[in-house]
Design an enzyme around this catalytic site. Structure first.
Site, PDB file in Angstrom:
ATOM      1  N   ASP A  73       0.873  -1.173   0.000  1.00 25.45           N
ATOM      2  CA  ASP A  73       0.000   0.000   0.000  1.00 25.45           C
ATOM      3  C   ASP A  73       0.903   1.215   0.000  1.00 25.45           C
ATOM      4  O   ASP A  73       1.525   1.543   1.021  1.00 25.45           O
ATOM      5  CB  ASP A  73      -0.974   0.029   1.177  1.00 25.45           C
ATOM      6  CG  ASP A  73      -2.031   1.104   0.927  1.00 25.45           C
ATOM      7  OD1 ASP A  73      -1.671   2.166   0.370  1.00 25.45           O
ATOM      8  OD2 ASP A  73      -3.213   0.880   1.253  1.00 25.45           O
ATOM      9  N   SER A 120       2.895   2.103 -11.568  1.00 23.82           N
ATOM     10  CA  SER A 120       1.710   2.114 -12.423  1.00 23.82           C
ATOM     11  C   SER A 120       0.476   2.137 -11.543  1.00 23.82           C
ATOM     12  O   SER A 120      -0.385   1.263 -11.621  1.00 23.82           O
ATOM     13  CB  SER A 120       1.719   0.890 -13.339  1.00 23.82           C
ATOM     14  OG  SER A 120       0.598   0.922 -14.204  1.00 23.82           O
ATOM     15  N   LEU A 170       3.501   6.430 -14.916  1.00 33.91           N
ATOM     16  CA  LEU A 170       2.482   6.676 -15.940  1.00 33.91           C
ATOM     17  C   LEU A 170       1.767   7.980 -15.610  1.00 33.91           C
ATOM     18  O   LEU A 170       1.337   8.171 -14.473  1.00 33.91           O
ATOM     19  CB  LEU A 170       1.453   5.552 -15.922  1.00 33.91           C
ATOM     20  CG  LEU A 170       1.697   4.252 -16.691  1.00 33.91           C
ATOM     21  CD1 LEU A 170       1.783   4.517 -18.177  1.00 33.91           C
ATOM     22  CD2 LEU A 170       2.920   3.535 -16.222  1.00 33.91           C
ATOM     23  N   TYR A 172      -0.851  11.391 -17.366  1.00 36.07           N
ATOM     24  CA  TYR A 172      -1.970  11.624 -18.284  1.00 36.07           C
ATOM     25  C   TYR A 172      -2.034  13.102 -18.669  1.00 36.07           C
ATOM     26  O   TYR A 172      -1.761  13.987 -17.864  1.00 36.07           O
ATOM     27  CB  TYR A 172      -3.285  11.167 -17.620  1.00 36.07           C
ATOM     28  CG  TYR A 172      -4.495  11.319 -18.512  1.00 36.07           C
ATOM     29  CD1 TYR A 172      -4.472  10.821 -19.800  1.00 36.07           C
ATOM     30  CD2 TYR A 172      -5.630  11.978 -18.062  1.00 36.07           C
ATOM     31  CE1 TYR A 172      -5.565  10.985 -20.646  1.00 36.07           C
ATOM     32  CE2 TYR A 172      -6.723  12.142 -18.887  1.00 36.07           C
ATOM     33  CZ  TYR A 172      -6.685  11.640 -20.187  1.00 36.07           C
ATOM     34  OH  TYR A 172      -7.757  11.810 -21.008  1.00 36.07           O
ATOM     35  N   TYR A 182     -11.769  14.774 -15.329  1.00 35.84           N
ATOM     36  CA  TYR A 182     -10.626  14.156 -14.638  1.00 35.84           C
ATOM     37  C   TYR A 182     -10.352  15.009 -13.401  1.00 35.84           C
ATOM     38  O   TYR A 182      -9.445  15.827 -13.376  1.00 35.84           O
ATOM     39  CB  TYR A 182      -9.422  14.121 -15.573  1.00 35.84           C
ATOM     40  CG  TYR A 182      -8.297  13.195 -15.146  1.00 35.84           C
ATOM     41  CD1 TYR A 182      -8.415  11.810 -15.268  1.00 35.84           C
ATOM     42  CD2 TYR A 182      -7.107  13.707 -14.646  1.00 35.84           C
ATOM     43  CE1 TYR A 182      -7.386  10.969 -14.901  1.00 35.84           C
ATOM     44  CE2 TYR A 182      -6.064  12.867 -14.284  1.00 35.84           C
ATOM     45  CZ  TYR A 182      -6.209  11.498 -14.412  1.00 35.84           C
ATOM     46  OH  TYR A 182      -5.174  10.671 -14.044  1.00 35.84           O
ATOM     47  N   LYS A 190      -1.065  14.550 -11.420  1.00 35.20           N
ATOM     48  CA  LYS A 190      -0.261  14.197 -12.600  1.00 35.20           C
ATOM     49  C   LYS A 190       0.714  15.314 -12.944  1.00 35.20           C
ATOM     50  O   LYS A 190       1.840  15.052 -13.366  1.00 35.20           O
ATOM     51  CB  LYS A 190      -1.170  13.873 -13.791  1.00 35.20           C
ATOM     52  CG  LYS A 190      -1.972  12.571 -13.628  1.00 35.20           C
ATOM     53  CD  LYS A 190      -1.087  11.378 -13.309  1.00 35.20           C
ATOM     54  CE  LYS A 190      -1.829  10.055 -13.434  1.00 35.20           C
ATOM     55  NZ  LYS A 190      -1.028   8.912 -12.928  1.00 35.20           N
TER      56      LYS A 190
END
Ligand code: NAI
Length: 286
Positions: A73, A120, A170, A172, A182, A190
């Protein structure tokens, strides 16, 4: 010796983490994964029962193997950070050693070192709320799970990474352009992740000789994306408007991740690489 990779954020065969793990395995890497504690039982039992066997097929005829699944976690760095309600939660009580620090220690005890680290994972509890309606708690939770989790992973894993190693995350497009829907501070998370990619590239590059990059991925119908609620619209928008009018496959991101993790990319660090059929480059949809 082949390379060894730890991929944090794999809990089924639908997301980018699985595709990256599979592409790295196809390139000869040994694969360790970190799976979110509440998703661990179902992931491990599905693996055992053969539910993923079809997506485990490699093009060379072999089956993609995961050497070990670690509970993780990534919002908790050390055991001291875990509050009582989580400690006593029955979804957590069955596992142990899942804070970032303990997870890195377990990997070190089992395997000694790794070469490749992949982040990820993301979580924004208020992702469906516009930023203006997001609470401070929700915003900070998004940053904690989606961005600081990467700082923490690098902090604890970099010391067990071989020089010349590679790390990636990763991200966006919503970090840099307005993507209504979003929400919950995920666009902010991000943006922070992308900025941190540059600073971390400097810090771990100088200290450990490790590269740090991020892939800005196009829309994929993963479990996390379905929770946001408008993933089908995003995919349709991209297919209609991107320079390449095809649906993004998780493998497209997996192969770029394999390249970035390999010596072919030995001078690439601090970079954001778009793997999105080019949709980021469009200014006017036609
Ligand atoms: P996914 O659902 O396959 O992966 C997200 C994973 O994060 C899940 O396995 C979940 O269990 C795990 N996770 C959540 N909180 C965690 C925690 N506290 N500790 C450990 N693990 C935790 O979904 P997807 O979409 O493949 O997500 C992977 C990355 O790709 C994320 O960073 C996401 O933001 C990013 N991304 C996804 C896009 C999409 O359209 N699906 C587009 C661009 C980026």
């Amino acid at each position: 010796r082949g390379k060894r990779a730890f991929i944090a954020g794999v809990a089924d065969d639908q997301g980018f983490g699985w595709a990256i793990a599979k592409a790295l395995a196809a390139a000869g890497a040994e694969i360790l994964v970190g799976t979110w504690v509440p998703a661990l039982n179902i992931f491990e039992s599905s693996l055992r029962r053969g539910k993923f066997d079809e997506s485990r097929q490699l093009s060379n005829g072999g089956l993609f193997e995961i050497a070990k699944v670690y509970p993780l976690d990534a919002v908790f760095d050390t055991p001291e950070d875990v509050p009582e309600d989580i400690k006593n939660n029955k979804r957590y009580a069955g596992s142990s050693g899942w804070t970032v620090q303990e997870c890195a220690e377990s990997v070190k005890a089992d395997f000694g070192c790794i070469d490749i680290l992949v982040h990820s994972l993301a979580n924004g509890p208020e992702v469906t709320k516009p930023l203006m309606e997001t609470t401070r708690k929700g915003y900070l939770a998004a940053i904690s799970a989606s961005t600081y989790s990467y700082v923490s992973l690098l902090k604890y894993f970099a010391p067990i990474m071989n020089p010349g190693g590679s790390s990636l995350s990763l991200t966006y497009l919503a970090s840099e352009q307005i993507i209504p829907g979003y929400g919950g501070g995920m666009s902010s998370a991000k943006a922070a992740l992308e900025s941190d990619t540059r600073v971390l590239a400097f810090e771990v590059g100088r200290k450990y000789g490790i590269r740090v990059n991020t892939i800005s991925a196009g829309p994929l119908r993963s479990r996390a994306a379905k929770a946001i609620g408008f993933i089908d619209d995003m995919i349709n928008y991209s297919t209609a408007n991107a320079p390449l009018q095809k649906e993004l496959e998780a493998g497209d991101v997996g192969y770029t991740a394999a390249f970035l993790s390999s010596p072919l990319a030995s001078a690439v660090t601090g970079s954001l690489i778009y793997v999105d059929n080019g949709v980021h480059a469009m200014g006017l949809a036609v």
